[in-house]
Design a protein around this motif. Structure first.
Motif, mmCIF file in Angstrom:
data_model
loop_
_atom_site.group_PDB
_atom_site.id
_atom_site.type_symbol
_atom_site.label_atom_id
_atom_site.label_comp_id
_atom_site.label_asym_id
_atom_site.label_seq_id
_atom_site.Cartn_x
_atom_site.Cartn_y
_atom_site.Cartn_z
ATOM 1 N N SER A 175 -33.785 52.101 -34.919
ATOM 2 C CA SER A 175 -34.197 51.101 -33.936
ATOM 3 C C SER A 175 -33.364 51.317 -32.673
ATOM 4 O O SER A 175 -32.394 52.068 -32.675
ATOM 5 C CB SER A 175 -33.995 49.698 -34.483
ATOM 6 N N ARG B 102 -39.653 48.352 -40.803
ATOM 7 C CA ARG B 102 -39.406 46.995 -40.309
ATOM 8 C C ARG B 102 -38.815 46.116 -41.399
ATOM 9 O O ARG B 102 -39.198 46.196 -42.563
ATOM 10 C CB ARG B 102 -40.706 46.357 -39.799
ATOM 11 N N ARG C 259 -43.478 41.357 -36.572
ATOM 12 C CA ARG C 259 -43.363 41.257 -35.108
ATOM 13 C C ARG C 259 -43.332 39.796 -34.678
ATOM 14 O O ARG C 259 -42.591 39.420 -33.772
ATOM 15 C CB ARG C 259 -44.571 41.942 -34.455
ATOM 16 N N ALA D 139 -39.924 38.379 -35.284
ATOM 17 C CA ALA D 139 -38.945 38.926 -34.328
ATOM 18 C C ALA D 139 -39.097 38.255 -32.962
ATOM 19 O O ALA D 139 -38.103 37.879 -32.319
ATOM 20 C CB ALA D 139 -39.127 40.440 -34.208
ATOM 21 N N ARG E 198 -37.614 34.835 -33.042
ATOM 22 C CA ARG E 198 -36.148 34.748 -33.127
ATOM 23 C C ARG E 198 -35.430 35.141 -31.846
ATOM 24 O O ARG E 198 -34.366 34.622 -31.550
ATOM 25 C CB ARG E 198 -35.644 35.696 -34.228
ATOM 26 N N TRP E 199 -35.973 36.156 -31.154
ATOM 27 C CA TRP E 199 -35.239 36.701 -30.019
ATOM 28 C C TRP E 199 -36.061 36.644 -28.740
ATOM 29 O O TRP E 199 -37.291 36.664 -28.779
ATOM 30 C CB TRP E 199 -34.847 38.161 -30.292
ATOM 31 N N GLU F 231 -39.944 42.130 -29.985
ATOM 32 C CA GLU F 231 -40.575 42.545 -31.239
ATOM 33 C C GLU F 231 -39.912 43.787 -31.830
ATOM 34 O O GLU F 231 -40.036 44.058 -33.020
ATOM 35 C CB GLU F 231 -42.077 42.798 -31.022
ATOM 36 N N ALA G 38 -34.746 43.608 -36.238
ATOM 37 C CA ALA G 38 -36.083 43.512 -36.841
ATOM 38 C C ALA G 38 -36.340 44.700 -37.761
ATOM 39 O O ALA G 38 -37.344 44.746 -38.463
ATOM 40 C CB ALA G 38 -37.157 43.446 -35.754
#
Lengths: 480, 141
Positions: A375, A407, A411, A414, A417-418, A444, A449
């Motif tokens: 990532s 993952r 998505r 994610a 959350r962020w 995402e 993630a």
């Protein structure tokens, strides 16, 4: 995944014994921790693949396996045409020949520190990335057909790169047997504006630094040393490949009953290798592989232009180029006999060991470079195809290894959350510059993630699929 | 969109599930299309300015949903557009629709990921006991 009914063959190898419609066993390569964390769907999909006609030896799953369509992502299966074997559009997937290409730069970390922001800006300006972006190459029908037949070889002839690049690509830049006539007009139309584009989602171009070496001899053979700056890009066959996947999935689902194939899951859509449909798909799928190779070659050219703007005279020789979502005809030894098999790798990397006839001369003694993307905030790895002798000797899973981290969350989760801006700022504080036109896209793809790529790579190494050579840390990431 | 039409995305390990529901099959299909747009960006950011006509025929309703979503993927890719409003008519496994949207504007729409294709994964089209239609599948992003 519940370990019940799995037979442990070794610390990193688990067998799903034959049962029900399975023609061969399933084999999952993973640590106890990784396999415990896998979705139950992986077991179901490994078993379903094991029931397809003409499958040879086993239905395999790599350490990064996760729930895919039909095949698990990280699934590997080989089929023998003489035993009624099939080719599966679902087993290759939508993003045909999505892969990773890495380039040397000849630069050290200290060389680029002061220019990092400018380099990031130039790369972002040069590389068409994200939805709605279009490339600078627009092909007429004759040009499209030449590209689909010629792959990276076509691109080099058109002025994107040099002959030297071609030796560092699987199949030396061009898969034989591509049939542009088997590719629909819709697929060609989708590609009209997409040559030389990165795409979106998990596709990226990264500038990375070699942070750690695990195998000095292999690293020397690969011309990698601590502090070296490299460039890696991850993308595939763009709209053309996506449309070929769509077209043939539908056709194979509808044709399966007449071919006597009972599909436990429609996404396993397949056709006998010895059928008109199977052969037509192979022709179209190979054209898509060539499209992906041409696309990565054009992007390489653009990356070289961006680097030359910041570092005049710098060269970016190709290190290696691997494809993930493919079906390739290869020779493998099964029970002491050489056989021509059609190996499906769905989210898995070819990982030929030392001495393999299809390797470039300079890597013959080391094995194929296996490029593993992580990532954007973590790490990527370079591995080498496993040796035939030594620890965990022998070819596993038809010369295949893992392809990435996989993952850890959806998505949707994610993005919940962020926030993209916060992710960009946090990574910038760690010296990693992100360039993306989409804040949600960055969220995402947030580092957390994804699963721990190091655990995946360690499992691949311990299982004997490939051996760890080097770890790459991100410096700049252009996100699609 | 008809006020009775509902849509949502649902989690898939690597990709995104899209689900629509409504009083008719056509409403459920319109909802699934909106959910697919939501996998890319916030549908509310897309102005329904330009109309595109979509037609498809399939042997059954589930295949028709896959064909419908894939037809939209194709139109989005080749026209460089995003869609936010769908008027769908379905008769005897034949779908006729008008999709409204506008050209992609990255700054305005903030698209996160393109949809590569609609898959047969988690594919279902059914008429629930409460009379509601549901249409869903996973799309590859």
């Amino acid at each position: 995944m519940d370990l019940k009914n799995l037979k442990q063959r070794g610390e990193f190898e688990w067998e799903l014994p034959r049962a029900g419609a399975m023609r061969v066993p399933g084999v999952i390569f993973a640590s106890r921790e990784l396999i415990t964390g896998m979705d139950e769907k992986v077991r179901e999909q490994v078993a379903n693949v094991a029931g397809l006609p003409g499958i040879v030896t086993a239905s395999y799953a790599m350490p990064d396996a996760h729930w895919g369509y039909g095949f698990p992502i990280g699934g590997v299966a080989a089929f023998d045409a003489d035993e009624g074997g099939v080719v599966s559009a679902g087993g290759v997937g939508f993003d045909i020949s999505c892969g990773v290409r890495s380039l040397h730069t000849g630069l050290k970390l200290a060389d680029i520190e002061a220019q990092k922001a400018r380099l990031a800006d130039r790369l972002f300006a040069r590389i068409p990335a994200g939805i709605g972006s279009t490339g600078g190459v627009h092909l007429d029908p004759a040009g499209m057909a030449a590209m689909l037949r010629g792959g990276a070889r076509w691109a080099v002839k058109e002025g994107y790169g040099s002959e030297a690049d071609l030796t560092r690509i699987e199949e030396f830049g061009c898969v034989e047997g591509a049939d542009p006539g088997a590719v629909s007009d819709q697929a060609k139309k989708r590609q009209r504006d997409e040559m030389g584009t990165l795409g979106s989602g998990n596709h990226y171009l990264e500038v990375q630094v070699v942070g750690e070496i695990f195998d000095e001899a292999a690293a020397r053979a690969y011309d990698l040393a601590i502090g070296d700056v490299v460039v890696s890009l991850h993308c595939g066959s763009r709209g053309l490949g996506h449309q070929i996947g769509t077209d043939f999935l539908r056709e194979m689902v509808l044709a399966a009953p007449a071919a006597g194939i009972a599909l436990p899951d429609r996404e396993l859509a397949c056709a006998p290798l010895k059928s008109e449909l199977g052969q037509r798909y192979l022709g179209a799928m190979r054209a898509a592989i060539n499209c992906a190779l041409a696309n990565r070659q054009i992007l390489t050219h653009l990356a070289r232009q961006a680097f030359a703007e910041v570092f005049p005279g710098v060269r970016l020789p190709l290190f290696y180029d691997v494809s993930h979502n493919t079906c390739k005809e290869e020779t493998h030894t099964v029970d002491g006999h050489k056989r021509r098999l059609f190996v499906h790798r769905k989210g898995a990397t070819r990982a030929f060991g030392p001495g393999h006839a299809e390797l470039p001369r300079e890597y013959a003694q080391t094995g194929q470079p296996v490029l593993i993307g992580g990532s954007m905030g973590t790490a990527s790895y370079v591995l080498a195809g496993a040796a035939e002798t030594g620890r965990n000797a022998g070819e596993h899973a038809f010369g295949s290894a893992c392809h990435g981290a996989g993952r850890a969350m959806s998505r949707h989760e994610a993005a919940r959350r962020w926030h993209g801006r916060a992710v960009v700022d946090e990574l910038a504080a760690r010296g990693i510059l992100i360039r993306s036109s989409s804040s949600r896209g960055v969220a995402e793809e947030a580092p957390l993630a994804y699963k721990d790529v190091t655990a995946v790579v360690d499992a691949a190494d311990h299982a004997g699929l490939a051996r760890k050579v080097a770890r790459l840390s991100p410096l700049i990431c252009v996100k699609g | 969109m008809n006020p009775g039409t509902r849509w949502e995305t649902f989690a898939h390990e690597a990709d995104v599930g899209v689900r629509g529901s409504g009083a008719t099959l056509a409403e459920a299909f319109a909802g699934a299309a909106t959910a697919m747009t939501a996998a890319i960006c916030d549908p509310a950011r897309i102005a329904p300015h330009d109309a595109v006509i979509v037609d498809c025929t399939a042997p059954d309703e589930e295949m028709l949903l896959v064909d419908w979503l894939n037809a939209l993927v194709y139109e989005m890719a080749t026209r460089h557009m995003l869609f936010s409003r769908f008027e769908v008519t379905i008769e005897d496994h034949h779908l006729s629709a008008i999709a409204w949207g506008e050209p992609v504007d990255v700054a305005k729409h903030q698209p996160a990921a393109e949809v590569k294709g609609a898959s047969f994964c988690e594919l279902a089209v059914r008429h629930a006991p409460d009379g509601q239609w549901l249409a869903q599948c996973v799309v590859d992003v």
